[in-house]
Design a protein around this motif. Structure first.
Motif, PDB file in Angstrom:
ATOM      1  N   UNK A   1      25.095  13.461   7.382  1.00  0.00           N
ATOM      2  CA  UNK A   1      24.058  14.500   7.314  1.00  0.00           C
ATOM      3  C   UNK A   1      22.777  13.967   7.949  1.00  0.00           C
ATOM      4  N   UNK A   2      22.167  14.710   8.885  1.00  0.00           N
ATOM      5  CA  UNK A   2      20.956  14.229   9.535  1.00  0.00           C
ATOM      6  C   UNK A   2      19.815  14.088   8.536  1.00  0.00           C
ATOM      7  N   UNK A   3      18.964  13.068   8.750  1.00  0.00           N
ATOM      8  CA  UNK A   3      17.825  12.818   7.886  1.00  0.00           C
ATOM      9  C   UNK A   3      16.622  13.559   8.444  1.00  0.00           C
ATOM     10  N   UNK A   4      16.025  14.445   7.639  1.00  0.00           N
ATOM     11  CA  UNK A   4      14.881  15.222   8.134  1.00  0.00           C
ATOM     12  C   UNK A   4      13.564  14.648   7.630  1.00  0.00           C
ATOM     13  N   UNK A   5      13.587  13.424   7.083  1.00  0.00           N
ATOM     14  CA  UNK A   5      12.354  12.788   6.643  1.00  0.00           C
ATOM     15  C   UNK A   5      11.602  12.179   7.827  1.00  0.00           C
ATOM     16  N   UNK A   6      10.472  11.568   7.540  1.00  0.00           N
ATOM     17  CA  UNK A   6       9.616  11.027   8.589  1.00  0.00           C
ATOM     18  C   UNK A   6       9.749   9.513   8.690  1.00  0.00           C
ATOM     19  N   UNK A   7       9.200   8.994   9.781  1.00  0.00           N
ATOM     20  CA  UNK A   7       9.022   7.551   9.948  1.00  0.00           C
ATOM     21  C   UNK A   7       7.557   7.250   9.727  1.00  0.00           C
ATOM     22  N   UNK A   8       7.288   6.238   8.934  1.00  0.00           N
ATOM     23  CA  UNK A   8       5.913   5.841   8.660  1.00  0.00           C
ATOM     24  C   UNK A   8       5.594   4.576   9.455  1.00  0.00           C
ATOM     25  N   UNK A   9       4.562   4.628  10.287  1.00  0.00           N
ATOM     26  CA  UNK A   9       4.123   3.469  11.072  1.00  0.00           C
ATOM     27  C   UNK A   9       2.778   3.004  10.527  1.00  0.00           C
ATOM     28  N   UNK A  10       2.717   1.738  10.133  1.00  0.00           N
ATOM     29  CA  UNK A  10       1.494   1.160   9.568  1.00  0.00           C
ATOM     30  C   UNK A  10       1.015   0.076  10.523  1.00  0.00           C
ATOM     31  N   UNK A  11      -0.044   0.372  11.278  1.00  0.00           N
ATOM     32  CA  UNK A  11      -0.498  -0.528  12.344  1.00  0.00           C
ATOM     33  C   UNK A  11      -1.973  -0.238  12.622  1.00  0.00           C
ATOM     34  N   UNK A  12      -2.805  -1.288  12.663  1.00  0.00           N
ATOM     35  CA  UNK A  12      -4.238  -1.070  12.850  1.00  0.00           C
ATOM     36  C   UNK A  12      -4.650  -0.996  14.318  1.00  0.00           C
ATOM     37  N   UNK A  13      -3.761  -1.383  15.242  1.00  0.00           N
ATOM     38  CA  UNK A  13      -4.070  -1.252  16.668  1.00  0.00           C
ATOM     39  C   UNK A  13      -3.753   0.173  17.113  1.00  0.00           C
ATOM     40  N   UNK A  14      -4.772   0.909  17.488  1.00  0.00           N
ATOM     41  CA  UNK A  14      -4.575   2.311  17.862  1.00  0.00           C
ATOM     42  C   UNK A  14      -3.655   2.445  19.078  1.00  0.00           C
ATOM     43  N   UNK A  15      -3.832   1.566  20.066  1.00  0.00           N
ATOM     44  CA  UNK A  15      -3.019   1.631  21.283  1.00  0.00           C
ATOM     45  C   UNK A  15      -1.546   1.362  20.970  1.00  0.00           C
ATOM     46  N   UNK A  16      -1.311   0.285  20.212  1.00  0.00           N
ATOM     47  CA  UNK A  16       0.063  -0.069  19.852  1.00  0.00           C
ATOM     48  C   UNK A  16       0.691   1.015  18.982  1.00  0.00           C
TER      49      UNK A  16
END
Length: 420
Positions: A1-16
């Protein structure tokens, strides 16, 4: 079953963070939420518990210099991938003790693709079932836990016989990780039996034996890989990931071999191979089975007038409609010849199959083809037959073909059934 949740990215470099967000969304199809501080992380997780399928966490943030953001994601049950710009043995220890999926070093041009690849693997791992075999419960549980952290679906067996029974009852098991020492049969014998009965299942042997012949014994017995105990966790992860990747590649090759290049439908070879199995399964459940063969009307005339490109457009248009109308449930749809398609309907008697085919015929007749600005009718003739308890698939297809001939004789754009 496909996952419809999100990916959380925690990073302080705006460009990265922005680059990673774009790559992850493009490669996974999942929405990505980004944040840059421990406070933002805590606010997001508290506001939407259970919203995140996986987190990508920078180990060192300005307000969380010792992995506090990672503690938040792990504590709240979010599978986490770590990336860090600095790395040493102490840093490795800090990361691995938190039971993360993996870590990626942010120190080279491959950092972004490595992170994306790790996230994709972790999401795909949920579709991979691994059997862990070890007669020592504590050792087995530790290994099963390690694999569960990697997001694999894990089942366990305490003996060789139990493992073989689980393989019979769980055909979705793709990889077996087996210890050598077991009371009823050793790992070599288990590997041999698995290769004989389940040739598509990969086997990885594990042993704490100091005898260097143990690895050779496993491989000679049919195992695909071997790891010595005590193992380095990253080595085990990489070896299992490599075996799973091979399985994925083999499945892709098998799927390509079973598909018609032009339409993407199953081809004739797969139709007969899988069709016989499907008919047998339906009979075992005492279900009726029917078969249909359909032919594009006046296809040669269209091909002669508009060339192969026009013929290909007609074939792909019919295939699209058939995919929508016929690829439901356990039905098997294939292109079995030039302009011929066939469908097996498990669970449908002759009357039901005729009704379904009439719907297909109507849908195709209502969707004319446009070639070189000209609107052309696109119709099919269909023959339907039931597959009796003692009927061979080829014989039943022959009866359907006779009914197809009758449909053409009756003026085409018709559905006809074979006489009982």
């Amino acid at each position: 079953m496909p996952d419809d949740r999100q990916i959380l990215v925690i990073e302080d470099s705006r460009t990265f963070s922005l680059a990673l967000r774009q790559l992850l969304q493009a490669e996974t199809g999942l929405p990505v939420t980004t944040c840059a501080s421990l406070k933002e992380v805590s606010d997001l997780i508290v506001a939407a518990p259970g919203a995140y399928a996986i987190a990508v966490v920078d180990l060192n943030l300005p307000d969380a210099p010792r992995g506090e953001a990672l503690d938040w994601t792990v504590t709240h049950g979010i599978p986490s991938v770590v990336f860090t710009a600095t790395f040493d043995l102490a840093t490795r220890g800090r990361i691995m003790e938190r039971e993360v999926i993996d870590y990626v070093l942010k120190d080279n041009e491959f950092a972004l693709p490595n992170i994306v690849g790790t996230v994709k693997r972790a999401l795909n791992n949920r579709n991979t079932r691994i059997l862990v075999v070890d007669d020592t419960r504590t050792t087995r549980k530790v290994l099963a836990r390690m694999l569960s952290i990697q997001q694999y679906a894990v089942v366990e067996a305490g003996s060789g016989q139990e493992a073989l029974a689980m393989l019979e009852s769980n055909p979705d098991i793709q990889l077996v990780v087996s210890d050598y020492y077991m009371p009823d049969m050793d790992g070599f014998e288990l590997a041999r039996r698995i290769r004989r009965r389940h040739p598509n299942v990969r086997v990885l042997g594990i042993s704490s034996s100091t005898d260097r012949q143990t690895s050779a014994g496993f491989l000679k017995a049919g195992a695909h890989d071997f790891v010595s105990r005590p193992f380095v966790l990253e080595e085990l992860q990489c070896r299992i990931a490599s075996n799973v990747e091979v399985l994925d590649q083999l499945r892709q090759l098998q799927d390509l071999a079973a598909r018609d290049f032009l339409t993407g439908l199953f081809n004739r070879r797969h139709f007969f191979a899988r069709g016989r199995q499907l008919v047998g399964e339906a009979r075992d459940m005492d279900l009726p089975v029917s078969i249909a063969i359909l032919d594009i009307d006046h296809f040669k005339r269209l091909n002669d007038r508009y060339g192969h490109d026009g013929g290909d457009q007609a074939l792909t248009a019919v295939a699209r409609t058939l995919s929508i109308m016929a690829e439901r449930g356990f039905n098997l749809l294939a292109r079995i010849g030039g302009e011929e398609f066939a469908i097996i309907f498990p669970g449908a008697d002759l009357a039901e199959a005729e009704r379904l085919c009439e719907g297909i015929r109507t849908a195709l007749a209502g969707a004319p083809l446009t070639i070189e600005g000209e609107i052309l009718p696109l119709t099919v003739s269909i023959g339907v037959a039931s597959i009796g308890p003692g009927d061979a698939l080829e014989a039943a297809l022959g009866l359907a073909d006779q009914a197809l001939y009758t449909a053409k004789q009756d003026g085409r754009d018709k559905v006809r059934t074979a006489a009982a």
